[in-house]
Design a protein around this motif. Sequence first.
Motif, PDB file in Angstrom:
ATOM      1  N   ARG A 145      22.801  26.371  84.707  1.00  0.00           N
ATOM      2  CA  ARG A 145      23.016  26.727  83.296  1.00  0.00           C
ATOM      3  C   ARG A 145      22.822  28.216  83.052  1.00  0.00           C
ATOM      4  NH1 ARG A 145      19.998  22.700  79.583  1.00  0.00           N
ATOM      5  NH2 ARG A 145      21.564  21.359  80.568  1.00  0.00           N
ATOM      6  N   ASP A 146      21.854  28.828  83.690  1.00  0.00           N
ATOM      7  CA  ASP A 146      21.692  30.288  83.621  1.00  0.00           C
ATOM      8  C   ASP A 146      22.518  30.885  84.757  1.00  0.00           C
ATOM      9  OD1 ASP A 146      19.894  30.104  81.460  1.00  0.00           O
ATOM     10  OD2 ASP A 146      18.253  29.641  82.842  1.00  0.00           O
ATOM     11  N   PHE A 147      23.805  31.006  84.504  1.00  0.00           N
ATOM     12  CA  PHE A 147      24.766  31.181  85.582  1.00  0.00           C
ATOM     13  C   PHE A 147      25.086  32.624  85.953  1.00  0.00           C
ATOM     14  CE2 PHE A 147      27.053  30.522  81.542  1.00  0.00           C
ATOM     15  CZ  PHE A 147      27.774  31.690  81.453  1.00  0.00           C
ATOM     16  N   ALA A 148      24.672  33.595  85.160  1.00  0.00           N
ATOM     17  CA  ALA A 148      25.157  34.969  85.338  1.00  0.00           C
ATOM     18  C   ALA A 148      24.892  35.508  86.737  1.00  0.00           C
ATOM     19  CB  ALA A 148      24.541  35.888  84.285  1.00  0.00           C
ATOM     20  N   GLY A 149      23.674  35.339  87.240  1.00  0.00           N
ATOM     21  CA  GLY A 149      23.349  35.869  88.561  1.00  0.00           C
ATOM     22  C   GLY A 149      24.140  35.204  89.669  1.00  0.00           C
ATOM     23  N   GLU A 150      24.234  33.874  89.619  1.00  0.00           N
ATOM     24  CA  GLU A 150      24.984  33.149  90.649  1.00  0.00           C
ATOM     25  C   GLU A 150      26.461  33.500  90.624  1.00  0.00           C
ATOM     26  OE1 GLU A 150      23.582  28.846  91.432  1.00  0.00           O
ATOM     27  OE2 GLU A 150      23.069  29.219  89.323  1.00  0.00           O
ATOM     28  N   VAL A 151      27.025  33.633  89.439  1.00  0.00           N
ATOM     29  CA  VAL A 151      28.449  33.958  89.332  1.00  0.00           C
ATOM     30  C   VAL A 151      28.708  35.379  89.829  1.00  0.00           C
ATOM     31  CG1 VAL A 151      30.364  34.309  87.725  1.00  0.00           C
ATOM     32  CG2 VAL A 151      28.873  32.323  87.476  1.00  0.00           C
ATOM     33  N   ALA A 152      27.799  36.300  89.545  1.00  0.00           N
ATOM     34  CA  ALA A 152      27.965  37.676  90.012  1.00  0.00           C
ATOM     35  C   ALA A 152      27.995  37.737  91.535  1.00  0.00           C
ATOM     36  CB  ALA A 152      26.844  38.550  89.466  1.00  0.00           C
ATOM     37  N   THR A 153      27.244  36.849  92.181  1.00  0.00           N
ATOM     38  CA  THR A 153      27.258  36.787  93.645  1.00  0.00           C
ATOM     39  C   THR A 153      28.578  36.227  94.156  1.00  0.00           C
ATOM     40  OG1 THR A 153      24.856  36.500  93.717  1.00  0.00           O
ATOM     41  CG2 THR A 153      26.093  35.827  95.670  1.00  0.00           C
ATOM     42  N   LEU A 154      29.087  35.192  93.488  1.00  0.00           N
ATOM     43  CA  LEU A 154      30.332  34.548  93.915  1.00  0.00           C
ATOM     44  C   LEU A 154      31.559  35.404  93.604  1.00  0.00           C
ATOM     45  CD1 LEU A 154      29.551  30.907  92.674  1.00  0.00           C
ATOM     46  CD2 LEU A 154      29.791  31.635  95.068  1.00  0.00           C
ATOM     47  N   ALA A 155      31.512  36.140  92.494  1.00  0.00           N
ATOM     48  CA  ALA A 155      32.661  36.952  92.057  1.00  0.00           C
ATOM     49  C   ALA A 155      32.156  38.336  91.659  1.00  0.00           C
ATOM     50  CB  ALA A 155      33.378  36.276  90.892  1.00  0.00           C
ATOM     51  N   PRO A 156      31.859  39.193  92.648  1.00  0.00           N
ATOM     52  CA  PRO A 156      31.254  40.496  92.340  1.00  0.00           C
ATOM     53  C   PRO A 156      32.087  41.352  91.393  1.00  0.00           C
ATOM     54  CG  PRO A 156      31.166  40.020  94.699  1.00  0.00           C
ATOM     55  CD  PRO A 156      32.044  38.974  94.090  1.00  0.00           C
ATOM     56  N   GLY A 157      33.402  41.193  91.421  1.00  0.00           N
ATOM     57  CA  GLY A 157      34.254  41.978  90.537  1.00  0.00           C
ATOM     58  C   GLY A 157      34.449  41.349  89.168  1.00  0.00           C
TER      59      GLY A 157
ATOM     60  N   ALA B  94      30.101  37.875  78.831  1.00  0.00           N
ATOM     61  CA  ALA B  94      30.409  39.310  78.867  1.00  0.00           C
ATOM     62  C   ALA B  94      29.957  39.937  80.180  1.00  0.00           C
ATOM     63  CB  ALA B  94      29.754  40.018  77.680  1.00  0.00           C
ATOM     64  N   ASP B  95      28.846  39.453  80.723  1.00  0.00           N
ATOM     65  CA  ASP B  95      28.323  40.009  81.974  1.00  0.00           C
ATOM     66  C   ASP B  95      29.183  39.641  83.178  1.00  0.00           C
ATOM     67  OD1 ASP B  95      26.210  41.185  80.645  1.00  0.00           O
ATOM     68  OD2 ASP B  95      24.790  39.566  81.100  1.00  0.00           O
ATOM     69  N   VAL B  96      29.742  38.415  83.192  1.00  0.00           N
ATOM     70  CA  VAL B  96      30.388  37.939  84.422  1.00  0.00           C
ATOM     71  C   VAL B  96      31.912  38.057  84.411  1.00  0.00           C
ATOM     72  CG1 VAL B  96      28.509  36.304  84.809  1.00  0.00           C
ATOM     73  CG2 VAL B  96      30.596  35.502  83.681  1.00  0.00           C
ATOM     74  N   ILE B  97      32.526  38.314  83.275  1.00  0.00           N
ATOM     75  CA  ILE B  97      33.982  38.393  83.226  1.00  0.00           C
ATOM     76  C   ILE B  97      34.436  39.789  83.648  1.00  0.00           C
ATOM     77  CG2 ILE B  97      34.228  39.157  80.825  1.00  0.00           C
ATOM     78  CD1 ILE B  97      36.504  37.006  80.601  1.00  0.00           C
ATOM     79  N   ARG B  98      35.583  39.853  84.286  1.00  0.00           N
ATOM     80  CA  ARG B  98      36.116  41.156  84.700  1.00  0.00           C
ATOM     81  C   ARG B  98      36.700  41.892  83.489  1.00  0.00           C
ATOM     82  NH1 ARG B  98      41.469  41.308  84.214  1.00  0.00           N
ATOM     83  NH2 ARG B  98      42.760  39.473  84.645  1.00  0.00           N
ATOM     84  N   PRO B  99      36.825  43.204  83.580  1.00  0.00           N
ATOM     85  CA  PRO B  99      37.516  43.929  82.512  1.00  0.00           C
ATOM     86  C   PRO B  99      38.921  43.366  82.291  1.00  0.00           C
ATOM     87  CG  PRO B  99      36.401  45.469  83.965  1.00  0.00           C
ATOM     88  CD  PRO B  99      36.297  44.111  84.607  1.00  0.00           C
TER      89      PRO B  99
END
Length: 347
Positions: A209-221, A239-244
């Motif tokens: 549920r607190d996914f930001a850190g895990e997603v950043a690892t899976l999709a660094p960009g 906002a933290d995990v989506i790409r520009p």
Amino acid sequence: MAHDNSSLPDRMSAIGARGRRPVTDAESLSDISLPVPTPTGRDLLVEVEGVSINPVDVKVRAGSPTSGDHRILGYDAVGVVVELGDQASRFAIGDRVYYAGQIDRPGTNSRYHLVNENIVGHAPSSLSTAEAAALPLTAITAWEALFDKLRLDDRSEGTLLVIGAAGGVGSLLIQFAKALTKLTVIAVASRPESIEWVRQMGADHIVGRDFAGEVATLAPGGVDYVFTSFTPGNVRAIADVIRPRGEVVSIDETGGSIDALKGKSVTWHWELMFTRPVTDPADSYQHELLEQVAELVDEGVIRTTMTTHLTPLDAATLRHAHEIVEESQTIGKVVVTDWPEEAHPLS
């Protein structure tokens, strides 16, 4: 099977809602009797055999009148066409159909129901009534989110984050994305049973549920696309995990501002499957997509998302089904079938 329309009764069983009552109150959903409606124009009269319960049922029930006429809820149905309006041409009497109806007309919690044929599909022949009843509203929502709002197709690549992945819409969104695009799917799920369910649906990765850190690892960009049915409290993480210049599709309310997404020039889409039938009843997009979904089901590509099957189709059972959905912990879909024996004048 086809019915002898001359034997249609004058009145029918239905389940009416009264608002501002907890679902444990017997008056929140009541067994009532109504006149059987007559189809005109492009309407079909469908003998309803099964329905499913969605969060919209709960929301509309809470806002229904506290006095006067009951409101008939129900935004999913499987049944048999028993009469045709004078302009209806897509179906024949006896056809087994499935559909979600529309928010500005009486719902499917009635023995007979009028529906515009442009938002109806032939039910998957490989599924039971209960299994098929789980699909229409969530299939339409997931399909429109991916292929109408995000404009994806079988060549689309990238990463999709699904928030609310174990729910009815999320379950189909994952299946559609894996079967009909080249996307990598990251599903948000936290309970052991939810994790197992989204794995069965085909998710490539599962995060908590607190996914930001895990997603950043899976999709660094950053992820390319986000689908969310649990937007409040997640805007900052999105906002933290989506790409520009990424894209978000939401089916609920934000609960606040989405300004946190401005810095990345993110595109925000709203998806409400009732928009088409309410604003453009001549549009056949939902008929066509339900036909495609039925083909995918019958080919074994897409599976039903029914997890709870209740009977009979009466007010007491519907109240129980609403209680389950109100807990917001539902995996897949809750379905109710089979009118009580005394409600079957044609049997």
